[in-house]
Design a protein around this motif. Structure first.
Motif, PDB file in Angstrom:
ATOM      1  N   GLU A 332       0.834  -1.216   0.000  1.00 28.15           N
ATOM      2  CA  GLU A 332       0.000   0.000   0.000  1.00 28.15           C
ATOM      3  C   GLU A 332       0.865   1.261   0.000  1.00 28.15           C
ATOM      4  OE1 GLU A 332      -2.817   0.251  -0.860  1.00 28.15           O
ATOM      5  OE2 GLU A 332      -4.301  -0.988   0.167  1.00 28.15           O
ATOM      6  N   ALA A 333       2.003   1.189   0.662  1.00 29.28           N
ATOM      7  CA  ALA A 333       2.889   2.362   0.705  1.00 29.28           C
ATOM      8  C   ALA A 333       3.406   2.682  -0.697  1.00 29.28           C
ATOM      9  CB  ALA A 333       4.053   2.106   1.670  1.00 29.28           C
ATOM     10  N   VAL A 334       3.748   1.633  -1.465  1.00 29.91           N
ATOM     11  CA  VAL A 334       4.159   1.861  -2.863  1.00 29.91           C
ATOM     12  C   VAL A 334       2.985   2.450  -3.638  1.00 29.91           C
ATOM     13  CG1 VAL A 334       4.924   0.754  -5.002  1.00 29.91           C
ATOM     14  CG2 VAL A 334       5.907   0.034  -2.811  1.00 29.91           C
ATOM     15  N   GLN A 335       1.800   1.889  -3.430  1.00 28.94           N
ATOM     16  CA  GLN A 335       0.596   2.358  -4.132  1.00 28.94           C
ATOM     17  C   GLN A 335       0.359   3.841  -3.847  1.00 28.94           C
ATOM     18  OE1 GLN A 335      -0.908   0.221  -6.059  1.00 28.94           O
ATOM     19  NE2 GLN A 335      -2.653   1.448  -6.709  1.00 28.94           N
ATOM     20  N   GLY A 341       6.932   5.791  -5.986  1.00 30.33           N
ATOM     21  CA  GLY A 341       7.209   4.660  -5.090  1.00 30.33           C
ATOM     22  C   GLY A 341       7.911   3.507  -5.768  1.00 30.33           C
ATOM     23  N   CYS A 342       7.947   3.534  -7.104  1.00 24.46           N
ATOM     24  CA  CYS A 342       8.546   2.414  -7.836  1.00 24.46           C
ATOM     25  C   CYS A 342      10.032   2.625  -8.121  1.00 24.46           C
ATOM     26  CB  CYS A 342       7.813   2.208  -9.157  1.00 24.46           C
ATOM     27  SG  CYS A 342       6.061   1.874  -8.922  1.00 24.46           S
ATOM     28  N   GLY A 343      10.534   3.803  -7.834  1.00 24.64           N
ATOM     29  CA  GLY A 343      11.935   4.089  -8.139  1.00 24.64           C
ATOM     30  C   GLY A 343      12.786   4.206  -6.889  1.00 24.64           C
ATOM     31  N   PRO A 344      14.039   4.621  -7.081  1.00 23.74           N
ATOM     32  CA  PRO A 344      14.972   4.701  -5.954  1.00 23.74           C
ATOM     33  C   PRO A 344      14.854   5.972  -5.120  1.00 23.74           C
ATOM     34  CG  PRO A 344      16.098   5.203  -8.003  1.00 23.74           C
ATOM     35  CD  PRO A 344      14.680   4.895  -8.361  1.00 23.74           C
ATOM     36  N   GLU A 345      13.972   6.896  -5.552  1.00 20.56           N
ATOM     37  CA  GLU A 345      13.893   8.202  -4.907  1.00 20.56           C
ATOM     38  C   GLU A 345      13.313   8.116  -3.486  1.00 20.56           C
ATOM     39  OE1 GLU A 345      11.740  12.380  -6.241  1.00 20.56           O
ATOM     40  OE2 GLU A 345      11.531  10.596  -7.487  1.00 20.56           O
ATOM     41  N   TYR A 346      12.426   7.153  -3.282  1.00 18.75           N
ATOM     42  CA  TYR A 346      11.758   6.960  -1.983  1.00 18.75           C
ATOM     43  C   TYR A 346      12.058   5.545  -1.472  1.00 18.75           C
ATOM     44  CZ  TYR A 346       9.225  11.260  -2.933  1.00 18.75           C
ATOM     45  OH  TYR A 346       8.910  12.569  -3.190  1.00 18.75           O
ATOM     46  N   PRO A 347      12.010   5.352  -0.152  1.00 19.19           N
ATOM     47  CA  PRO A 347      12.426   4.037   0.378  1.00 19.19           C
ATOM     48  C   PRO A 347      11.366   2.949   0.289  1.00 19.19           C
ATOM     49  CG  PRO A 347      11.819   5.501   2.188  1.00 19.19           C
ATOM     50  CD  PRO A 347      11.702   6.308   0.924  1.00 19.19           C
ATOM     51  N   VAL A 348      10.135   3.295  -0.161  1.00 22.34           N
ATOM     52  CA  VAL A 348       9.048   2.320  -0.032  1.00 22.34           C
ATOM     53  C   VAL A 348       9.232   1.072  -0.903  1.00 22.34           C
ATOM     54  CG1 VAL A 348       7.299   3.884   0.868  1.00 22.34           C
ATOM     55  CG2 VAL A 348       7.633   3.720  -1.612  1.00 22.34           C
ATOM     56  N   ALA A 349       9.952   1.195  -2.032  1.00 22.93           N
ATOM     57  CA  ALA A 349      10.201  -0.002  -2.855  1.00 22.93           C
ATOM     58  C   ALA A 349      11.069  -0.988  -2.068  1.00 22.93           C
ATOM     59  CB  ALA A 349      10.875   0.384  -4.170  1.00 22.93           C
ATOM     60  N   ARG A 350      12.020  -0.437  -1.331  1.00 19.97           N
ATOM     61  CA  ARG A 350      12.852  -1.308  -0.465  1.00 19.97           C
ATOM     62  C   ARG A 350      11.988  -1.971   0.600  1.00 19.97           C
ATOM     63  NH1 ARG A 350      15.537   0.354   4.250  1.00 19.97           N
ATOM     64  NH2 ARG A 350      15.395   2.536   3.612  1.00 19.97           N
ATOM     65  N   TYR A 351      11.094  -1.223   1.227  1.00 22.24           N
ATOM     66  CA  TYR A 351      10.223  -1.829   2.255  1.00 22.24           C
ATOM     67  C   TYR A 351       9.406  -2.965   1.643  1.00 22.24           C
ATOM     68  CZ  TYR A 351      11.124   2.680   4.608  1.00 22.24           C
ATOM     69  OH  TYR A 351      11.696   3.791   5.161  1.00 22.24           O
ATOM     70  N   PHE A 352       8.929  -2.735   0.436  1.00 21.20           N
ATOM     71  CA  PHE A 352       8.090  -3.713  -0.267  1.00 21.20           C
ATOM     72  C   PHE A 352       8.870  -5.016  -0.495  1.00 21.20           C
ATOM     73  CE2 PHE A 352       6.610  -5.207  -4.547  1.00 21.20           C
ATOM     74  CZ  PHE A 352       5.304  -5.514  -4.219  1.00 21.20           C
ATOM     75  N   ARG A 353      10.114  -4.887  -0.967  1.00 21.65           N
ATOM     76  CA  ARG A 353      10.930  -6.089  -1.229  1.00 21.65           C
ATOM     77  C   ARG A 353      11.328  -6.767   0.079  1.00 21.65           C
ATOM     78  NH1 ARG A 353      15.313  -4.632  -2.722  1.00 21.65           N
ATOM     79  NH2 ARG A 353      15.241  -2.400  -3.061  1.00 21.65           N
ATOM     80  N   ASP A 354      11.708  -5.950   1.075  1.00 25.35           N
ATOM     81  CA  ASP A 354      12.131  -6.538   2.367  1.00 25.35           C
ATOM     82  C   ASP A 354      10.957  -7.239   3.060  1.00 25.35           C
ATOM     83  OD1 ASP A 354      14.651  -5.538   1.950  1.00 25.35           O
ATOM     84  OD2 ASP A 354      14.486  -3.889   3.390  1.00 25.35           O
ATOM     85  N   ALA A 355       9.758  -6.619   2.978  1.00 19.07           N
ATOM     86  CA  ALA A 355       8.603  -7.182   3.687  1.00 19.07           C
ATOM     87  C   ALA A 355       8.237  -8.556   3.133  1.00 19.07           C
ATOM     88  CB  ALA A 355       7.415  -6.228   3.582  1.00 19.07           C
ATOM     89  N   LYS A 356       8.402  -8.734   1.833  1.00 21.11           N
ATOM     90  CA  LYS A 356       8.079 -10.051   1.237  1.00 21.11           C
ATOM     91  C   LYS A 356       8.956 -11.136   1.871  1.00 21.11           C
ATOM     92  CE  LYS A 356       5.977 -12.912  -0.737  1.00 21.11           C
ATOM     93  NZ  LYS A 356       4.566 -13.108  -0.380  1.00 21.11           N
TER      94      LYS A 356
END
Ligand SMILES: Cc1cc2nc3c(=O)[nH]c(=O)nc-3n(C[C@H](O)[C@H](O)[C@H](O)COP(=O)(O)OP(=O)(O)OC[C@H]3O[C@@H](n4cnc5c(N)ncnc54)[C@H](O)[C@@H]3O)c2cc1C
Length: 382
Positions: A332-335, A341-356
């Motif tokens: 949801e944070a990426v959404q 949220g899909c690029g390196p500018e914000y950390p949420v893509a990292r959270y998304f990958r780490d959370a999985k």
């Protein structure tokens, strides 16, 4: 791999507040760079050692600070909020330190605990193999008894901290059962192969650990030979699960922080994103789950502190709740961040990958559900 003696002149991490300060000063601002590089700087290991961050739950005579498990959870939450890769290293180090303090002989404790508490040596845990993940009964690595001790043969993989650890806790088959062995990195026959390109926790220094006729003395065996498959493995994994539960709560908190900031600045039409009801609904769900997840792992931590065996089930529940909440809210944070949220500018893509990853390690969500349901049926039996 070892580092120089910690000075311990820095502020010690003993609670949530000091952990938060440490993460703000040493981790949070660099976590995206750690992720991109798939590595951590030497200076961070030194800072963690100086702050007493590696195993503060060990007693003072073992080199620790006697921090309670409930407090340890809050420290791991704060580290997980900053960087799941660093928290992963703490998780496996905690598991091995706990196993030695709980089941080690006097000699094993004296030999390893001060090293682990000080961070002079980092530890890794080797359970998984290509053919044996959730089903530890399929472990194929063997331990053969010899006149001089033991010989280990096999391949362990996806080993967090494997690239760097100085000590491996290896689970291997001794005939019909599984035993645990303390294997120093410099043991002849230990081969480390780094793993790159993993989905999440990219800076957690993953490696495959080969054991080729690795000769160990009798002192390598941790706990009685026929014991590991039961208490030692279960107790050690429980400690890992506890840390992952807390770290997953940290991911949800990080999602909340990122979304609060982003939705305050981003305009759609004449409105800030934060003023839209659908966005507020997502924020409310994050707040609710971060609060619930925190209460669950704190409850499990308090049960550990009081020596109550109910902590095992409380930890399963905390980890299941927190890891699935992290995966849901990171998506949801990426959404909420849209393309940003899909690029390196914000950390949420990292959270998304780490959370999985949190839904797979230390007991996958499927195994958690099976275990929790099984306990429910046992409890309902007359
Ligand atoms: C980033 C990362 C770090 C890791 N670090 C370590 C480490 O430090 N040390 C270590 O030993 N291992 C580590 N692992 C491995 C991890 O513990 C395993 O991935 C995990 O135990 C799951 O095993 P598996 O991947 O072999 O999946 P499998 O066990 O093969 O499962 C595959 C799928 O089937 C499901 N499944 C399995 N059994 C059942 C069942 N009975 N009923 C229903 N569904 C089922 C699982 O939930 C999963 O979805 C790490 C993995 C990752 C990705």
């Amino acid at each position: 791999m070892t580092i120089s003696l910690p000075r311990r002149s820095a502020e010690q991490v003993l609670d949530r507040a000091s952990a938060r300060r440490f993460v703000a000063g040493h981790i949070a601002g660099s976590a995206d760079a750690f992720d991109r590089r798939g590595d951590l700087p030497e200076s961070l290991f030194e800072a963690m050692a100086e702050a007493g961050l590696w195993a503060p739950f060990l007693s003072a005579d073992q080199g620790g600070a006697g921090v309670s498990y409930a407090t340890l959870g809050s420290i791991h939450e704060e580290v997980g909020r900053g960087c799941s890769s660093v928290r992963s290293l703490l998780t496996v180090h905690t598991m091995v330190s706990f196993a030695i303090s709980r089941w080690g002989s006097q000699e094993q404790r004296q030999r390893w605990l001060p090293e682990l508490a000080s961070g002079r040596v980092q530890a890794a845990i080797c359970v998984s193999e290509y053919e044996a993940g959730s089903d530890t009964g399929r472990i194929g690595t063997t331990a053969r008894r010899t006149d001089r001790g033991w010989v280990l043969d096999g391949t362990k993989t996806w080993i967090t901290a494997g690239r760097r650890a100085g000590l491996f806790l290896v689970f291997a088959r001794t005939g019909s059962t599984i035993a645990a062995f303390l294997v120093p990195r410099d043991t002849s026959g230990v081969e480390i192969t780094p793993i790159d390109g993993i989905l999440g926790t990219r800076a957690s220094l993953l490696a495959t650990v080969g054991l080729r006729d690795a000769e160990l003395g009798p002192e390598a065996l941790l706990g009685p030979e026929n014991f590991a498959a039961g208490m030692l493995l279960a107790g050690t994994l429980d400690m890992g699960r506890f840390s992952v539960a807390a770290g997953s709560v940290g991911i949800v908190q990080a999602c909340l922080d990122a979304c609060a900031a982003y939705t305050t600045g981003r305009m759609v039409g004449d409105s800030r994103l934060r003023d839209l009801q659908l966005i507020r609904a997502k924020m409310a769900d994050m707040v609710t789950d971060v609060t619930a997840g925190r209460l669950l792992y704190e409850h499990a931590g308090r049960l550990k502190d009081s020596g109550n065996a109910e902590t095992i089930m409380a930890t399963w529940i905390a980890k299941y709740f927190a890891s699935t909440a992290a995966a849901r809210h990171a998506a949801e944070a990426v959404q909420i961040h849209g393309a940003h949220g899909c690029g390196p500018e914000y950390p949420v893509a990292r959270y998304f990958r780490d959370a999985k990853i949190m839904e797979i390690i230390e007991g996958s969500s499927e195994i958690q559900r099976l275990t929790i349901a099984e306990a429910a049926y046992r409890r309902s039996e007359p």
